[in-house]
Design an enzyme around this catalytic site. Structure first.
Site, PDB file in Angstrom:
ATOM      1  N   GLU A  95      38.607  56.177  52.723  1.00 56.69           N
ATOM      2  CA  GLU A  95      38.071  57.451  53.199  1.00 56.69           C
ATOM      3  C   GLU A  95      38.773  57.898  54.491  1.00 56.69           C
ATOM      4  O   GLU A  95      39.307  57.090  55.241  1.00 56.69           O
ATOM      5  CB  GLU A  95      36.571  57.323  53.509  1.00 56.69           C
ATOM      6  CG  GLU A  95      35.724  57.034  52.311  1.00 56.69           C
ATOM      7  CD  GLU A  95      35.910  55.630  51.758  1.00 56.69           C
ATOM      8  OE1 GLU A  95      36.160  54.694  52.558  1.00 56.69           O
ATOM      9  OE2 GLU A  95      35.856  55.462  50.532  1.00 56.69           O
ATOM     10  N   ARG A 128      37.647  43.556  36.306  1.00 56.04           N
ATOM     11  CA  ARG A 128      36.972  44.844  36.489  1.00 56.04           C
ATOM     12  C   ARG A 128      37.976  45.973  36.327  1.00 56.04           C
ATOM     13  O   ARG A 128      39.087  45.899  36.856  1.00 56.04           O
ATOM     14  CB  ARG A 128      36.356  44.874  37.894  1.00 56.04           C
ATOM     15  CG  ARG A 128      35.700  46.186  38.254  1.00 56.04           C
ATOM     16  CD  ARG A 128      35.066  46.138  39.650  1.00 56.04           C
ATOM     17  NE  ARG A 128      33.622  46.101  39.624  1.00 56.04           N
ATOM     18  CZ  ARG A 128      32.871  45.496  40.530  1.00 56.04           C
ATOM     19  NH1 ARG A 128      33.416  44.845  41.515  1.00 56.04           N
ATOM     20  NH2 ARG A 128      31.562  45.542  40.446  1.00 56.04           N
ATOM     21  N   THR A 129      37.583  46.992  35.586  1.00 59.55           N
ATOM     22  CA  THR A 129      38.401  48.211  35.512  1.00 59.55           C
ATOM     23  C   THR A 129      37.808  49.215  36.485  1.00 59.55           C
ATOM     24  O   THR A 129      36.623  49.509  36.433  1.00 59.55           O
ATOM     25  CB  THR A 129      38.383  48.787  34.074  1.00 59.55           C
ATOM     26  OG1 THR A 129      38.935  47.805  33.194  1.00 59.55           O
ATOM     27  CG2 THR A 129      39.203  50.053  33.980  1.00 59.55           C
ATOM     28  N   HIS A 130      38.641  49.693  37.398  1.00 62.03           N
ATOM     29  CA  HIS A 130      38.158  50.661  38.397  1.00 62.03           C
ATOM     30  C   HIS A 130      38.342  52.087  37.891  1.00 62.03           C
ATOM     31  O   HIS A 130      39.283  52.377  37.126  1.00 62.03           O
ATOM     32  CB  HIS A 130      38.903  50.480  39.723  1.00 62.03           C
ATOM     33  CG  HIS A 130      38.490  49.255  40.477  1.00 62.03           C
ATOM     34  ND1 HIS A 130      39.104  48.035  40.295  1.00 62.03           N
ATOM     35  CD2 HIS A 130      37.503  49.043  41.389  1.00 62.03           C
ATOM     36  CE1 HIS A 130      38.525  47.133  41.083  1.00 62.03           C
ATOM     37  NE2 HIS A 130      37.544  47.717  41.758  1.00 62.03           N
ATOM     38  N   HIS A 171      48.023  39.214  37.603  1.00 67.11           N
ATOM     39  CA  HIS A 171      46.636  38.793  37.772  1.00 67.11           C
ATOM     40  C   HIS A 171      45.886  39.018  36.462  1.00 67.11           C
ATOM     41  O   HIS A 171      45.531  40.140  36.126  1.00 67.11           O
ATOM     42  CB  HIS A 171      45.977  39.584  38.897  1.00 67.11           C
ATOM     43  CG  HIS A 171      44.561  39.182  39.133  1.00 67.11           C
ATOM     44  ND1 HIS A 171      43.503  39.762  38.481  1.00 67.11           N
ATOM     45  CD2 HIS A 171      44.045  38.244  39.948  1.00 67.11           C
ATOM     46  CE1 HIS A 171      42.382  39.189  38.884  1.00 67.11           C
ATOM     47  NE2 HIS A 171      42.678  38.268  39.771  1.00 67.11           N
TER      48      HIS A 171
HETATM   49  I1  8IG Z   1      37.329  45.892  50.381  1.00 70.20           I
HETATM   50  O1  8IG Z   1      36.521  50.927  53.437  1.00 70.20           O
HETATM   51  C1  8IG Z   1      37.024  47.857  50.609  1.00 70.20           C
HETATM   52  N1  8IG Z   1      36.852  48.651  49.557  1.00 70.20           N
HETATM   53  N2  8IG Z   1      36.060  53.245  49.521  1.00 70.20           N
HETATM   54  N3  8IG Z   1      36.292  52.078  51.508  1.00 70.20           N
HETATM   55  C2  8IG Z   1      36.282  52.104  50.154  1.00 70.20           C
HETATM   56  N4  8IG Z   1      36.460  51.014  49.412  1.00 70.20           N
HETATM   57  C3  8IG Z   1      36.656  49.862  50.060  1.00 70.20           C
HETATM   58  C4  8IG Z   1      36.702  49.768  51.444  1.00 70.20           C
HETATM   59  C5  8IG Z   1      36.503  50.941  52.214  1.00 70.20           C
HETATM   60  N5  8IG Z   1      36.928  48.485  51.768  1.00 70.20           N
END
Ligand code: 8IG
Length: 273
Positions: A194, A93-95, A72
């Site tokens: 989470e 995007r860099t996470h 990608h």
């Molecule tokens: I798309 O439920 C997506 N990204 N932290 N929690 C978090 N990031 C997300 C979620 C989610 N769904």
């Protein structure tokens, strides 16, 4: 404006300026008025908002890290809007969870600012804490809670974050769709979703949306003097709010299902910014 250097003598703002210069050279557009980062579910908007003048693989621009997902290639597009303005569309995007550091996370935002953008549109796919958002709601971000314990600001850089997610821009978005809800975005580090207990914590703290991006980028945008519009596509209800486990595949499918609708919405909003 001069900025302090880190121990290696690298100034992230200088790299962003260099990246902006490269984008100007490759696209032929010397000034971009607004910038958009397109997150999960929002990619189609790049085709809808206007005429693509130039599409550049992010790997050709200094400071952009290799995409996290193999195969990608993230791209940076210069798009001419129907109103004559130019938009810089960042599909790479860099996470924070990629562990390249906060500077890498906010490089695209700093590049957008150096390219001239006065408005930064940050979009994402996220989990919803409010049950009424099941089924792919698009939600305006009204504020955030940064749970990453990180900041893009370095040193004693004190920046006001009141009205970080511009009320003026949210109101413009609601001129397009008066039914748009808004909520507080909680940025978790990820990449795990989470636990239900963490979702309840976020809810108790005043959160409505859970995600893994955007808050750090918004802070950097404010530092750069940009006005921020944030929007989340709620692809899933957060863990424990929905009774079934979260699956990345389902999240991606929900994004695909909503993509045309939310991209059209964003295209209508962008010409007003
Ligand atoms: I798309 O439920 C997506 N990204 N932290 N929690 C978090 N990031 C997300 C979620 C989610 N769904």
């Amino acid at each position: 404006m001069t900025h302090p250097l880190n121990a290696e003598g690298v100034d992230p703002f200088a790299i962003a300026s260099e990246a902006a210069k490269q984008i100007a050279e490759k696209s032929g557009i010397t000034n971009h008025d607004i910038a958009l980062t397109l997150g999960s579910g929002w990619a189609k908007a790049a085709d809808l908002i206007g005429e693509t003048v130039s599409e550049i693989p992010a790997s050709q621009i200094v400071g952009f890290s290799k995409p996290a997902v193999v195969g990608h290639v993230g791209t940076i597009r210069s798009v001419r809007l129907p109103n004559g303005k130019h938009a810089l569309v960042i599909g790479a995007r860099t996470h924070f969870y990629e562990n390249h550091g906060v500077r890498a996370v906010v490089h695209s935002v700093r590049t957008a600012a150096a390219a001239g953008a006065k408005v930064m549109v940050l979009t994402n796919g996220a989990g919803g804490i409010r049950k009424e958002w099941a089924g792919g709601a698009a939600v305006l971000i009204s504020d955030h809670i940064n749970l990453t314990a990180a900041s893009p600001l370095e040193g004693a850089t004190f920046i006001d974050l009141t009205d970080l997610y511009s009320k003026r821009l949210r109101d413009l978005a609601r001129e397009v769709d008066s039914t748009l809800d808004e909520g507080v975005y909680c940025q978790f580090r990820g990449p795990h979703y989470e636990t239900p207990a963490e979702v309840q914590m976020a809810k108790t703290m005043g959160g409505d949306i859970v995600g893994m991006s955007t808050a750090l980028e918004a802070i950097a945008a404010r530092q750069a003097g940009m006005e921020v519009l944030g929007m989340s596509l709620i692809t899933n209800l957060a863990a424990g709010v929905q009774s079934t486990p979260l699956s990345h595949e389902e999240v991606l499918q929900a994004g695909k299902d909503a993509e045309a609708r939310i991209s059209e919405l964003l295209a209508k909003i962008v010409v007003k910014l």
